[in-house]
Motif scaffolding. Structure first.
Motif, PDB file in Angstrom:
ATOM      1  N   ALA A   1       0.831  -1.209   0.000  1.00  7.47           N
ATOM      2  CA  ALA A   1       0.000   0.000   0.000  1.00  7.47           C
ATOM      3  C   ALA A   1       0.866   1.260   0.000  1.00  7.47           C
ATOM      4  O   ALA A   1       0.588   2.220  -0.734  1.00  7.47           O
ATOM      5  CB  ALA A   1      -0.923  -0.012   1.213  1.00  7.47           C
ATOM      6  N   LEU A   2       1.918   1.258   0.797  1.00  4.27           N
ATOM      7  CA  LEU A   2       2.791   2.435   0.873  1.00  4.27           C
ATOM      8  C   LEU A   2       3.562   2.637  -0.426  1.00  4.27           C
ATOM      9  O   LEU A   2       3.647   3.758  -0.953  1.00  4.27           O
ATOM     10  CB  LEU A   2       3.765   2.288   2.046  1.00  4.27           C
ATOM     11  CG  LEU A   2       3.152   2.374   3.448  1.00  4.27           C
ATOM     12  CD1 LEU A   2       4.201   2.036   4.509  1.00  4.27           C
ATOM     13  CD2 LEU A   2       2.595   3.767   3.700  1.00  4.27           C
ATOM     14  N   THR A   3       4.125   1.558  -0.965  1.00  6.66           N
ATOM     15  CA  THR A   3       4.953   1.700  -2.163  1.00  6.66           C
ATOM     16  C   THR A   3       4.132   2.079  -3.392  1.00  6.66           C
ATOM     17  O   THR A   3       4.566   2.914  -4.189  1.00  6.66           O
ATOM     18  CB  THR A   3       5.741   0.408  -2.437  1.00  6.66           C
ATOM     19  OG1 THR A   3       4.841  -0.723  -2.422  1.00  6.66           O
ATOM     20  CG2 THR A   3       6.818   0.193  -1.391  1.00  6.66           C
ATOM     21  N   LEU A   4       2.953   1.490  -3.561  1.00  5.80           N
ATOM     22  CA  LEU A   4       2.156   1.850  -4.734  1.00  5.80           C
ATOM     23  C   LEU A   4       1.670   3.289  -4.640  1.00  5.80           C
ATOM     24  O   LEU A   4       1.568   3.992  -5.655  1.00  5.80           O
ATOM     25  CB  LEU A   4       0.998   0.863  -4.931  1.00  5.80           C
ATOM     26  CG  LEU A   4      -0.229   0.910  -4.008  1.00  5.80           C
ATOM     27  CD1 LEU A   4      -1.286   1.899  -4.485  1.00  5.80           C
ATOM     28  CD2 LEU A   4      -0.858  -0.483  -3.918  1.00  5.80           C
ATOM     29  N   THR A   5       1.393   3.760  -3.412  1.00  7.21           N
ATOM     30  CA  THR A   5       0.963   5.148  -3.237  1.00  7.21           C
ATOM     31  C   THR A   5       2.079   6.113  -3.578  1.00  7.21           C
ATOM     32  O   THR A   5       1.894   7.071  -4.345  1.00  7.21           O
ATOM     33  CB  THR A   5       0.499   5.383  -1.783  1.00  7.21           C
ATOM     34  OG1 THR A   5      -0.625   4.546  -1.507  1.00  7.21           O
ATOM     35  CG2 THR A   5       0.107   6.838  -1.575  1.00  7.21           C
ATOM     36  N   PHE A   6       3.264   5.871  -3.026  1.00  7.37           N
ATOM     37  CA  PHE A   6       4.386   6.770  -3.292  1.00  7.37           C
ATOM     38  C   PHE A   6       4.854   6.673  -4.739  1.00  7.37           C
ATOM     39  O   PHE A   6       5.306   7.665  -5.319  1.00  7.37           O
ATOM     40  CB  PHE A   6       5.536   6.484  -2.323  1.00  7.37           C
ATOM     41  CG  PHE A   6       5.321   7.036  -0.954  1.00  7.37           C
ATOM     42  CD1 PHE A   6       5.300   8.402  -0.728  1.00  7.37           C
ATOM     43  CD2 PHE A   6       5.119   6.184   0.126  1.00  7.37           C
ATOM     44  CE1 PHE A   6       5.092   8.924   0.532  1.00  7.37           C
ATOM     45  CE2 PHE A   6       4.914   6.693   1.401  1.00  7.37           C
ATOM     46  CZ  PHE A   6       4.899   8.064   1.605  1.00  7.37           C
ATOM     47  N   ALA A   7       4.748   5.483  -5.343  1.00  6.17           N
ATOM     48  CA  ALA A   7       5.108   5.351  -6.762  1.00  6.17           C
ATOM     49  C   ALA A   7       4.180   6.190  -7.622  1.00  6.17           C
ATOM     50  O   ALA A   7       4.623   6.885  -8.547  1.00  6.17           O
ATOM     51  CB  ALA A   7       5.041   3.881  -7.183  1.00  6.17           C
ATOM     52  N   ALA A   8       2.885   6.144  -7.333  1.00  2.77           N
ATOM     53  CA  ALA A   8       1.924   6.951  -8.092  1.00  2.77           C
ATOM     54  C   ALA A   8       2.212   8.437  -7.924  1.00  2.77           C
ATOM     55  O   ALA A   8       2.110   9.219  -8.880  1.00  2.77           O
ATOM     56  CB  ALA A   8       0.505   6.634  -7.638  1.00  2.77           C
ATOM     57  N   ILE A   9       2.597   8.843  -6.721  1.00  3.92           N
ATOM     58  CA  ILE A   9       2.882  10.257  -6.471  1.00  3.92           C
ATOM     59  C   ILE A   9       4.160  10.689  -7.175  1.00  3.92           C
ATOM     60  O   ILE A   9       4.199  11.726  -7.847  1.00  3.92           O
ATOM     61  CB  ILE A   9       2.983  10.514  -4.948  1.00  3.92           C
ATOM     62  CG1 ILE A   9       1.613  10.336  -4.297  1.00  3.92           C
ATOM     63  CG2 ILE A   9       3.527  11.914  -4.660  1.00  3.92           C
ATOM     64  CD1 ILE A   9       1.641  10.364  -2.783  1.00  3.92           C
ATOM     65  N   TYR A  10       5.220   9.894  -7.047  1.00  2.00           N
ATOM     66  CA  TYR A  10       6.501  10.263  -7.653  1.00  2.00           C
ATOM     67  C   TYR A  10       6.456  10.225  -9.175  1.00  2.00           C
ATOM     68  O   TYR A  10       6.946  11.132  -9.847  1.00  2.00           O
ATOM     69  CB  TYR A  10       7.606   9.324  -7.155  1.00  2.00           C
ATOM     70  CG  TYR A  10       8.361   9.843  -5.953  1.00  2.00           C
ATOM     71  CD1 TYR A  10       9.140  10.998  -6.031  1.00  2.00           C
ATOM     72  CD2 TYR A  10       8.303   9.182  -4.748  1.00  2.00           C
ATOM     73  CE1 TYR A  10       9.831  11.475  -4.934  1.00  2.00           C
ATOM     74  CE2 TYR A  10       8.997   9.652  -3.635  1.00  2.00           C
ATOM     75  CZ  TYR A  10       9.764  10.796  -3.732  1.00  2.00           C
ATOM     76  OH  TYR A  10      10.445  11.275  -2.638  1.00  2.00           O
ATOM     77  N   TRP A  11       5.894   9.149  -9.726  1.00  2.46           N
ATOM     78  CA  TRP A  11       5.969   8.955 -11.167  1.00  2.46           C
ATOM     79  C   TRP A  11       4.913   9.735 -11.941  1.00  2.46           C
ATOM     80  O   TRP A  11       5.188  10.206 -13.047  1.00  2.46           O
ATOM     81  CB  TRP A  11       5.822   7.466 -11.512  1.00  2.46           C
ATOM     82  CG  TRP A  11       6.858   6.584 -10.931  1.00  2.46           C
ATOM     83  CD1 TRP A  11       8.037   6.956 -10.330  1.00  2.46           C
ATOM     84  CD2 TRP A  11       6.821   5.151 -10.861  1.00  2.46           C
ATOM     85  NE1 TRP A  11       8.725   5.854  -9.908  1.00  2.46           N
ATOM     86  CE2 TRP A  11       8.012   4.732 -10.219  1.00  2.46           C
ATOM     87  CE3 TRP A  11       5.906   4.196 -11.285  1.00  2.46           C
ATOM     88  CZ2 TRP A  11       8.304   3.374  -9.992  1.00  2.46           C
ATOM     89  CZ3 TRP A  11       6.189   2.856 -11.057  1.00  2.46           C
ATOM     90  CH2 TRP A  11       7.381   2.447 -10.419  1.00  2.46           C
ATOM     91  N   VAL A  12       3.712   9.877 -11.370  1.00  2.00           N
ATOM     92  CA  VAL A  12       2.597  10.450 -12.129  1.00  2.00           C
ATOM     93  C   VAL A  12       2.131  11.787 -11.557  1.00  2.00           C
ATOM     94  O   VAL A  12       2.127  12.797 -12.252  1.00  2.00           O
ATOM     95  CB  VAL A  12       1.412   9.452 -12.193  1.00  2.00           C
ATOM     96  CG1 VAL A  12       0.282  10.023 -13.048  1.00  2.00           C
ATOM     97  CG2 VAL A  12       1.868   8.102 -12.741  1.00  2.00           C
ATOM     98  N   LYS A  13       1.745  11.789 -10.299  1.00  2.00           N
ATOM     99  CA  LYS A  13       1.173  13.004  -9.726  1.00  2.00           C
ATOM    100  C   LYS A  13       2.162  14.169  -9.734  1.00  2.00           C
ATOM    101  O   LYS A  13       1.780  15.323  -9.942  1.00  2.00           O
ATOM    102  CB  LYS A  13       0.698  12.729  -8.297  1.00  2.00           C
ATOM    103  CG  LYS A  13       0.027  13.908  -7.612  1.00  2.00           C
ATOM    104  CD  LYS A  13      -0.549  13.484  -6.267  1.00  2.00           C
ATOM    105  CE  LYS A  13      -1.093  14.696  -5.523  1.00  2.00           C
ATOM    106  NZ  LYS A  13      -0.005  15.577  -5.070  1.00  2.00           N
ATOM    107  N   SER A  14       3.452  13.871  -9.517  1.00  2.00           N
ATOM    108  CA  SER A  14       4.445  14.945  -9.445  1.00  2.00           C
ATOM    109  C   SER A  14       4.768  15.563 -10.799  1.00  2.00           C
ATOM    110  O   SER A  14       5.522  16.536 -10.874  1.00  2.00           O
ATOM    111  CB  SER A  14       5.740  14.426  -8.811  1.00  2.00           C
ATOM    112  OG  SER A  14       6.442  13.568  -9.692  1.00  2.00           O
ATOM    113  N   LEU A  15       4.212  15.004 -11.883  1.00  2.00           N
ATOM    114  CA  LEU A  15       4.388  15.644 -13.187  1.00  2.00           C
ATOM    115  C   LEU A  15       3.860  17.075 -13.146  1.00  2.00           C
ATOM    116  O   LEU A  15       4.352  17.951 -13.870  1.00  2.00           O
ATOM    117  CB  LEU A  15       3.651  14.848 -14.268  1.00  2.00           C
ATOM    118  CG  LEU A  15       4.239  13.474 -14.613  1.00  2.00           C
ATOM    119  CD1 LEU A  15       3.253  12.676 -15.449  1.00  2.00           C
ATOM    120  CD2 LEU A  15       5.567  13.627 -15.354  1.00  2.00           C
TER     121      LEU A  15
END
Length: 427
Positions: free
Chosen positions: A201-215
């Motif tokens: 849960a933690l890794t998929l959330t942070f991955a989504a934030i780093y890779w996609v949301k932070s665009l």
């Protein structure tokens, strides 16, 4: 009840030759897709192709994460109906190491070609709206500890490392149980799943934030990780349905699957269809209701051009509303459709296509058109071509990895304590 013939057939190792041809074709499609995507660099430029590659890698990584989470949820709940399906998700987990390798070009292109090629916050000198630079942006400075090159690299390595490690533990215990039948492997997987679900849960959330949301790092959303999780699960369930029908038509799953297995996985597909709608509507409604510029701009650029006219992304948003929710929802409400293999397979293909559209909706508008006041590049452009080649390229490698793992162990976990309940599953 399961017959002795079924048990004997399921206990045998699948013939390697039965998937060797398909694996070779998948690998070929993967190389062709990758080659065409590389060619796109010389036609459309590296920025457009890099974002398209990010869509392809994120799409297939999301499906692999969904398989990982479903395996762990299965163990935590000590589920019985999904035992015969779980093995195929375990084979799918073998793709994580290749997905990590396919993510490397994005990192290399960013740090050895252009820092702001994909993620603008990696370059303090990147010029944002109003002529300001990222390094002087108050919103960036507040997040600089999180949005830093060191954190990005370290966290990305940690994401894939954790996913690969959890997958290896689950696969080893499950495959080993086929050999010795020890119930201790079941207990081992429950322990792995107990802490693995938290890590997942933690890794998929942070991955989504780093890779996609932070665009578009100015944007705020507290639901983004849940949105990504929903797409992960829906993608994995859809792939599961496609594999179930494929193996049944080949003869492997005949005598193993019954209509109740389709009904159970169809109910999960319906549940997460509703969950996606709830999360997406809640996010949109809260942002619309609060009317804070740092939040509303994300939707504004996906609906209107600089001059106030409707852009192509507005129609993509409508497509998500009907394609991601209404159509699957009404079809999956029907018991008749859930237990019809051909129908539920079509629904699964549809859901996968709309998940890809959702990824495009979240990623591709980050590339702005400098000739049109910074409006997002239109959806119907060469951008879409390289996105499709990237999806084919990464997908070919992932399918090859699955088919390569498929003949290495038994078709189903024949010595799992719940195997008889699974084979005789009823509503």
């Amino acid at each position: 009840m399961s017959s002795p013939a079924v048990t004997a057939s399921a206990a045998a190792l699948p013939r390697e030759s039965s998937t060797a041809s398909a694996a070779s074709k998948s690998l070929m499609f993967g190389f062709v897709g990758i080659g065409l995507t590389v060619l796109g660099i010389f036609i459309s430029g590296p920025s457009m192709v890099a974002l398209s590659w990010l869509v392809g890698v994120t799409f297939w990584t999301a499906i692999a994460i969904g398989m990982l989470m479903l395996c762990m949820i299965h163990h935590i709940f000590d589920a019985s109906w999904s035992v015969v399906i779980r093995r195929q998700w375990e084979h799918g987990l073998s793709a994580f190491k290749w997905l990590a390798l396919l993510f490397v070009p994005l990192v290399l292109a960013t740090f050895f070609y252009k820092l702001d090629l994909i993620w603008p916050w990696l370059n303090p000198d990147h010029v944002i709206h109003g002529g300001y630079k990222v390094g002087a942006d108050p919103l960036f400075l507040k997040k600089a500890g999180f949005l830093s090159p060191q954190m990005f690299i370290g966290m990305t390595v940690a994401f894939f490392g954790i996913w690969i490690w959890l997958s290896a533990r689950l696969r080893k215990a499950s495959f080993s149980q086929d050999l010795d039948g020890s119930v201790s492997w079941t207990y081992n997987n429950r322990v792995t799943s107990a802490f693995g679900l938290i890590l997942g849960a933690l890794t998929l959330t942070f991955a989504a934030i780093y890779w996609v949301k932070s665009l578009e790092y100015h944007w705020f959303s507290t639901m983004y990780g849940v949105w990504f999780f929903t797409n992960c699960i829906r993608g994995a369930l859809s792939i599961g349905v496609i594999i179930m029908v494929w193996l049944y038509n080949r003869g492997d799953y005949q005598g193993v699957l019954n209509k109740n297995h389709y009904h159970s996985i169809g109910m999960l597909m319906l549940a997460f269809t509703i969950f996606w709608a709830y999360i997406t509507f809640s996010q949109y409604f809260l942002i619309w209701n609060a009317n804070i510029p740092e939040e509303t701009f994300w939707y504004n650029i996906r609906e209107l051009n600089y001059d106030g006219t409707i852009n192509q992304w507005w129609y993509v948003g409508l497509g998500l509303l009907f394609g991601h929710f209404f159509l699957p929802f009404f079809f999956l409400l029907s018991y008749r459709y859930k237990v019809a293999p051909k129908v539920i397979r079509r629904i699964a293909y549809w859901i996968l296509a709309v998940i890809l559209l959702d990824m495009c909706y979240n990623i591709l508008p980050a590339l702005k058109d400098p000739d049109h006041h910074g409006d997002p590049m239109p959806f119907l452009s060469m951008h879409l071509v390289w996105t499709l080649t990237a999806v084919v390229g990464v997908g070919g490698i992932c399918i090859w990895s699955y088919l390569r793992s498929f003949p290495t162990t038994k078709l189903i976990p024949i010595r799992d304590p719940r195997i008889v309940e699974s084979l005789t599953h009823h509503e």
